[in-house]
Design a protein around this motif. Structure first.
Motif, PDB file in Angstrom:
ATOM      1  N   ARG A 116       0.832  -1.219   0.000  1.00 19.87           N
ATOM      2  CA  ARG A 116       0.000   0.000   0.000  1.00 19.87           C
ATOM      3  C   ARG A 116       0.859   1.259   0.000  1.00 19.87           C
ATOM      4  NH1 ARG A 116      -3.121  -2.768   3.761  1.00 19.87           N
ATOM      5  NH2 ARG A 116      -2.126  -1.715   5.505  1.00 19.87           N
ATOM      6  N   ASN A 117       2.070   1.145   0.510  1.00 18.15           N
ATOM      7  CA  ASN A 117       2.884   2.343   0.733  1.00 18.15           C
ATOM      8  C   ASN A 117       4.064   2.507  -0.222  1.00 18.15           C
ATOM      9  OD1 ASN A 117       1.937   3.881   3.260  1.00 18.15           O
ATOM     10  ND2 ASN A 117       1.722   1.717   3.800  1.00 18.15           N
ATOM     11  N   LEU A 118       4.254   1.545  -1.130  1.00 11.75           N
ATOM     12  CA  LEU A 118       5.408   1.619  -2.031  1.00 11.75           C
ATOM     13  C   LEU A 118       4.947   1.420  -3.471  1.00 11.75           C
ATOM     14  CD1 LEU A 118       7.804  -0.707  -0.002  1.00 11.75           C
ATOM     15  CD2 LEU A 118       8.019   1.766  -0.194  1.00 11.75           C
ATOM     16  N   SER A 119       5.762   1.884  -4.401  1.00 11.82           N
ATOM     17  CA  SER A 119       5.361   1.766  -5.804  1.00 11.82           C
ATOM     18  C   SER A 119       6.111   0.646  -6.526  1.00 11.82           C
ATOM     19  CB  SER A 119       5.623   3.097  -6.506  1.00 11.82           C
ATOM     20  OG  SER A 119       6.993   3.426  -6.329  1.00 11.82           O
ATOM     21  N   VAL A 120       6.649  -0.328  -5.762  1.00 14.02           N
ATOM     22  CA  VAL A 120       7.302  -1.481  -6.406  1.00 14.02           C
ATOM     23  C   VAL A 120       6.538  -2.750  -6.036  1.00 14.02           C
ATOM     24  CG1 VAL A 120       9.645  -0.550  -6.533  1.00 14.02           C
ATOM     25  CG2 VAL A 120       8.903  -1.748  -4.471  1.00 14.02           C
ATOM     26  N   PRO A 121       6.632  -3.797  -6.884  1.00 16.69           N
ATOM     27  CA  PRO A 121       5.959  -5.055  -6.546  1.00 16.69           C
ATOM     28  C   PRO A 121       6.485  -5.639  -5.228  1.00 16.69           C
ATOM     29  CG  PRO A 121       6.734  -5.083  -8.821  1.00 16.69           C
ATOM     30  CD  PRO A 121       7.325  -3.863  -8.178  1.00 16.69           C
ATOM     31  N   VAL A 122       5.565  -6.204  -4.450  1.00 15.95           N
ATOM     32  CA  VAL A 122       5.908  -6.827  -3.170  1.00 15.95           C
ATOM     33  C   VAL A 122       5.489  -8.292  -3.223  1.00 15.95           C
ATOM     34  CG1 VAL A 122       5.448  -6.835  -0.676  1.00 15.95           C
ATOM     35  CG2 VAL A 122       5.610  -4.656  -1.908  1.00 15.95           C
ATOM     36  N   VAL A 123       6.372  -9.176  -2.764  1.00 15.71           N
ATOM     37  CA  VAL A 123       6.066 -10.614  -2.699  1.00 15.71           C
ATOM     38  C   VAL A 123       6.101 -11.036  -1.236  1.00 15.71           C
ATOM     39  CG1 VAL A 123       6.757 -12.930  -3.417  1.00 15.71           C
ATOM     40  CG2 VAL A 123       7.124 -10.994  -4.958  1.00 15.71           C
ATOM     41  N   ASN A 124       5.045 -11.699  -0.815  1.00 15.21           N
ATOM     42  CA  ASN A 124       4.960 -12.208   0.549  1.00 15.21           C
ATOM     43  C   ASN A 124       5.703 -13.544   0.647  1.00 15.21           C
ATOM     44  OD1 ASN A 124       4.253 -13.144   3.039  1.00 15.21           O
ATOM     45  ND2 ASN A 124       2.024 -13.087   2.716  1.00 15.21           N
ATOM     46  N   ALA A 125       6.778 -13.557   1.438  1.00 16.66           N
ATOM     47  CA  ALA A 125       7.538 -14.802   1.642  1.00 16.66           C
ATOM     48  C   ALA A 125       7.181 -15.428   2.988  1.00 16.66           C
ATOM     49  CB  ALA A 125       9.030 -14.501   1.560  1.00 16.66           C
ATOM     50  N   GLY A 126       5.982 -15.096   3.495  1.00 19.07           N
ATOM     51  CA  GLY A 126       5.506 -15.620   4.780  1.00 19.07           C
ATOM     52  C   GLY A 126       5.286 -14.485   5.748  1.00 19.07           C
ATOM     53  N   ASP A 127       3.998 -14.245   6.130  1.00 20.54           N
ATOM     54  CA  ASP A 127       3.715 -13.167   7.090  1.00 20.54           C
ATOM     55  C   ASP A 127       2.959 -13.727   8.288  1.00 20.54           C
ATOM     56  OD1 ASP A 127       1.382 -13.503   5.416  1.00 20.54           O
ATOM     57  OD2 ASP A 127       0.655 -11.520   6.008  1.00 20.54           O
TER      58      ASP A 127
END
Ligand code: CP
Length: 309
Positions: A116-127
């Motif tokens: 929500r706060n960045l303009s690059v793709p984010v991948v969840n590696a476990g949250d």
């Protein structure tokens, strides 16, 4: 697709896209020189706030095979120790030219917050206890490669369902592909009725079993989970021996599952707790195949999010 945050927000078609691409890319792993220039010039930031062996190193391997550069953030020795926030840390690192962020964090929802706060793709590696979407994709890929289908299978997931992000992603992923998921484990480590309602995507596609035998009987796939002791605020199992006697999978359980049923585990394994050591010799144990498929799946994810493949 802009980010990969969870299985919940993926359609069956999105999942098929990742599996098909991973299947195609896997061939590169067996080349004499397993390297292609596709992501040359891209920089991937690995932000692991929790320990990892398989996920972290397979992302790193996937980046290197695709010729992307990798920056691996070490929490120890960083300015986090001086009180810098996660968001400030990532904003600062992003100015170094980062094109994609892979994050593992103990707080559920952290990848969504960054997205929500960045303009690059984010991948969840476990949250936290929420999801581990690339693990579910590699689990699906392994089952599809070994059994030829993801439709109409009985998948049994055994162990600490409540605290396992792998279980949560797998429960949704296998149902989305048309299979039925049975879970079993100690009663207090199973989903509550409200969680059960959330996880059930179609009537009769998800079942909570207090009895281990009911869950694994005639299963096509059995996935054992590690007890997530680090996420238990107070001790929730009397001891590992006791756990093994009641919910550990042992050679005697092989008579209950289908002939040729797959035995899986996301790792790390506590042999003698969730799996009897003899099961390492079971011919349809595919635990290292899962690890290898992790590289192909993560290549597919990087390629999709960085090139729109
Ligand atoms: N399956 C898995 O996430 O393993 P790691 O914790 O070693 O990455």
């Amino acid at each position: 697709m802009k980010h990969l945050l969870d299985i919940e927000s993926l359609s069956k078609e999105d999942i098929e896209h990742y599996l098909n691409l991973a299947d195609n890319l896997k061939e590169i792993l067996y080349r004499p020189i397993p390297k292609v220039p596709t992501l040359r010039g891209k920089l991937v930031l690995l932000l692991f706030y929790e320990p990892s062996t398989r996920t972290k190193f397979s992302f790193e391997r996937a980046c290197k095979i695709l010729s992307a550069e990798v920056m691996s953030f070490q929490t120890k020795g960083s300015s986090l120790e001086k009180g810098e926030t996660l968001l400030d840390t990532v904003k600062n690192l992003k100015t170094l030219g980062v094109n994609l962020i892979v994050i593992r964090h103990n707080l559920s929802g952290t990848p969504h917050f960054l997205a929500r706060n960045l303009s690059v793709p984010v991948v969840n590696a476990g949250d936290g206890t929420h999801e581990h979407p690339t693990q579910a994709l590699l689990d699906l890929l392994t089952v599809r490669q070994k059994l030829g289908t993801l439709y109409d299978l009985k998948v049994a997931i055994i162990g600490d369902i409540k605290h396992s992000r792998v279980a949560h992603s797998d429960i949704l992923a296998f149902q989305k592909m048309g299979s039925t998921v049975y879970v079993s484990g100690p009663a207090h480590l199973l989903p509550t009725p409200a969680e059960e309602e959330f996880f059930c995507l179609k009537p009769k596609a998800f079942k909570v079993c207090y009895n281990l035998a009911t869950a694994i009987e005639s299963a096509d796939v059995v996935i054992a989970l590690r007890v997530q002791k680090e996420r238990h605020e107070t001790p929730l199992i009397p001891g590992y021996n006791e756990y093994h006697l009641t919910f550990g999978l042992a050679p005697k359980h092989l008579d209950l599952i289908k002939e040729g049923a797959l035995l899986m585990h996301p790792g790390p394994i506590n042999w003698g707790v969730e799996l009897h050591p003899e099961l390492e010799k079971y011919p349809f144990q595919v635990i290292l195949d899962q690890v290898e498929n992790g590289v192909a799946v993560r290549m597919a994810v990087l390629l999709t999010l960085l090139t729109g493949a």
